[in-house]
Scaffold this motif. Structure first.
Motif, PDB file in Angstrom:
ATOM      1  N   GLY A   1      33.665  -6.458  23.431  1.00 35.28           N
ATOM      2  CA  GLY A   1      33.484  -6.951  22.074  1.00 35.28           C
ATOM      3  C   GLY A   1      32.143  -7.589  21.772  1.00 35.28           C
ATOM      4  N   LEU A   2      31.183  -7.549  22.697  1.00 39.23           N
ATOM      5  CA  LEU A   2      29.848  -8.060  22.382  1.00 39.23           C
ATOM      6  C   LEU A   2      29.272  -7.287  21.200  1.00 39.23           C
ATOM      7  N   GLN A   3      28.497  -7.957  20.374  1.00 32.91           N
ATOM      8  CA  GLN A   3      27.933  -7.309  19.203  1.00 32.91           C
ATOM      9  C   GLN A   3      26.410  -7.283  19.177  1.00 32.91           C
TER      10      GLN A   3
ATOM     11  N   ALA B   1      37.059 -12.898  34.324  1.00 34.10           N
ATOM     12  CA  ALA B   1      36.581 -12.973  32.944  1.00 34.10           C
ATOM     13  C   ALA B   1      35.862 -14.293  32.715  1.00 34.10           C
ATOM     14  N   THR B   2      34.796 -14.239  31.947  1.00 34.52           N
ATOM     15  CA  THR B   2      34.087 -15.464  31.592  1.00 34.52           C
ATOM     16  C   THR B   2      34.795 -16.127  30.420  1.00 34.52           C
TER      17      THR B   2
ATOM     18  N   ASN C   1      33.884 -15.184  19.731  1.00 35.77           N
ATOM     19  CA  ASN C   1      35.319 -15.287  20.012  1.00 35.77           C
ATOM     20  C   ASN C   1      35.694 -15.140  21.471  1.00 35.77           C
ATOM     21  N   GLY C   2      34.742 -14.805  22.309  1.00 40.59           N
ATOM     22  CA  GLY C   2      35.042 -14.657  23.721  1.00 40.59           C
ATOM     23  C   GLY C   2      35.761 -13.352  24.027  1.00 40.59           C
TER      24      GLY C   2
ATOM     25  N   GLU D   1      42.101 -11.282  28.716  1.00 43.81           N
ATOM     26  CA  GLU D   1      42.547 -12.554  29.295  1.00 43.81           C
ATOM     27  C   GLU D   1      43.845 -12.372  30.068  1.00 43.81           C
ATOM     28  N   GLU D   2      44.760 -11.594  29.505  1.00 45.00           N
ATOM     29  CA  GLU D   2      46.049 -11.361  30.165  1.00 45.00           C
ATOM     30  C   GLU D   2      45.890 -10.569  31.458  1.00 45.00           C
TER      31      GLU D   2
END
Length: 257
Positions: free
Chosen positions: A111-113, A182-183, A208-209, A215-216
Motif C-alpha cells: 500500500g505504499l504510495q 511487518a513494520t 495508515n501502515g 497484520e493478521e
C-alpha cells in the motif's frame, strides 16, 4: 535521420509511457538520464530502444533513435534533461523465482504510495542483498519515473513480483518456511531482537501502515527504537534500518546481539 515530429510512432509510444495504464498495457517503462541508461545497459535490462539528442551516440546493438531537443523536452519528466532515455521492457517474475536459496530476504510493499519511497526502498533492498520485491495491489507504481530515479538503477537488479492476493503470497511464503515480519508503530520487538534470516519484511502505507490482512498474517510486528522527540520515521528510512540489520545478521551468521 533525426526524428522531429511528435506524430512519429516511436515518439508517440514513448510519450504514452508517461501514463501508468499504458506502461502496463505495453509492459514497458522509461528510464531517463545518462547514469540510468548506462546502468540499464550494464545490468542487461531488456532495453527496447534508446532515444537521444546526441547524433554521435553509440549504444552497440541497442536500437537508437535520434530526436530533436524540442521532441526530447516534450518527452522528458525532469527539469534539466540530459538528452537520453531508454524504453525498457518489464520483466515478469513469479513468487517461486525469488524464493530460492537459504537465508533469503524478501521485501513486501503493502500500500505504499509515494514513488520516492518506493524507489528508495527498492534501492535499499538491492543494497542489502534482498532476493526480490513483492508488490501488492493498491501499492503505487514501481515503474513510475520518480520511483525509477529514486531506485538509482536498482530496479534493474532486483526481481519484482506483483500479487493481487496477499493471503496466497503469505501462505506460500510460510509453506516455504519463511517468517513474516511487518513494520508497525505497535510492534513489540526491535529489529536486532529477532532473527531476520529467511524472512519477508512488510512495509505499509505512509499514513495508515500495513493492511489488516498483513497484520493478521505476520509472525511478528517490528518497530524502530527511537530515543529522540520524533514520533516516527519515514517508511523508506525505516526500511533501510531493518534491511541493514538483516544484512548484519547474515554477515555474522545469524542473530547475535
Amino acid at each position: 535521420m533525426m526524428i522531429t515530429s511528435l506524430d512519429n510512432p516511436i515518439v508517440k509510444m514513448a510519450a504514452s509511457l508517461r501514463q501508468r495504464k499504458y506502461r502496463y498495457r505495453l509492459k514497458k517503462y522509461v528510464a531517463e538520464g545518462v547514469k540510468l541508461v548506462e546502468e540499464a545497459l550494464r545490468s542487461n535490462a531488456s532495453v527496447d530502444f534508446i532515444l537521444t539528442v546526441n547524433q554521435e551516440a553509440d549504444y552497440g546493438d541497442v536500437k537508437t533513435y535520434v530526436v530533436s531537443e524540442k521532441i526530447f523536452k516534450k518527452l522528458s519528466e525532469v527539469e534539466s534533461p540530459q538528452g537520453v532515455m531508454a524504453v525498457i521492457n518489464m520483466e515478469e517474475h513469479e513468487l517461486s523465482d525469488i524464493m530460492s536459496g537459504s537465508n533469503n530476504l524478501l521485501v513486501v510493499l503493502d500500500g505504499l504510495q509515494d514513488p520516492g519511497n518506493i524507489g528508495t526502498i527498492i534501492r535499499a533492498a538491492d543494497a542489502m542483498g534482498a532476493g526480490g520485491i513483492v508488490v501488492f495491489k493498491g501499492t503505487g507504481d514501481v515503474y513510475n519515473p520518480k520511483a525509477i530515479r529514486a531506485s538509482m538503477g536498482s530496479i534493474f537488479h532486483i526481481p519484482v513480483v506483483f500479487s493481487q492476493d496477499p493471503v496466497v503470497v503469505y501462505q506460500e511464503l510460510k509453506r516455504k518456511g519463511m517468517k513474516i515480519a511487518a513494520t508497525s508503530l505497535e510492534g513489540d520487538v526491535y529489529p536486532y531482537e529477532i532473527d531476520l534470516m529467511n524472512t519477508a519484511v512488510i512495509f505499509g502505507n505512509e499514513g495508515n501502515g500495513i493492511s489488516r490482512v498483513s497484520e493478521e498474517q505476520s509472525d511478528v510486528l517490528v518497530k524502530i527504537p527511537m530515543d529522540g522527540m520524533a514520533e516516527s520515521l519515514n517508511v523508506a528510512m525505516s526500511a533501510a534500518i531493518i534491511l541493514y540489520e538483516a544484512l548484519r545478521q547474515r554477515k555474522r551468521g545469524g542473530l547475535r546481539v
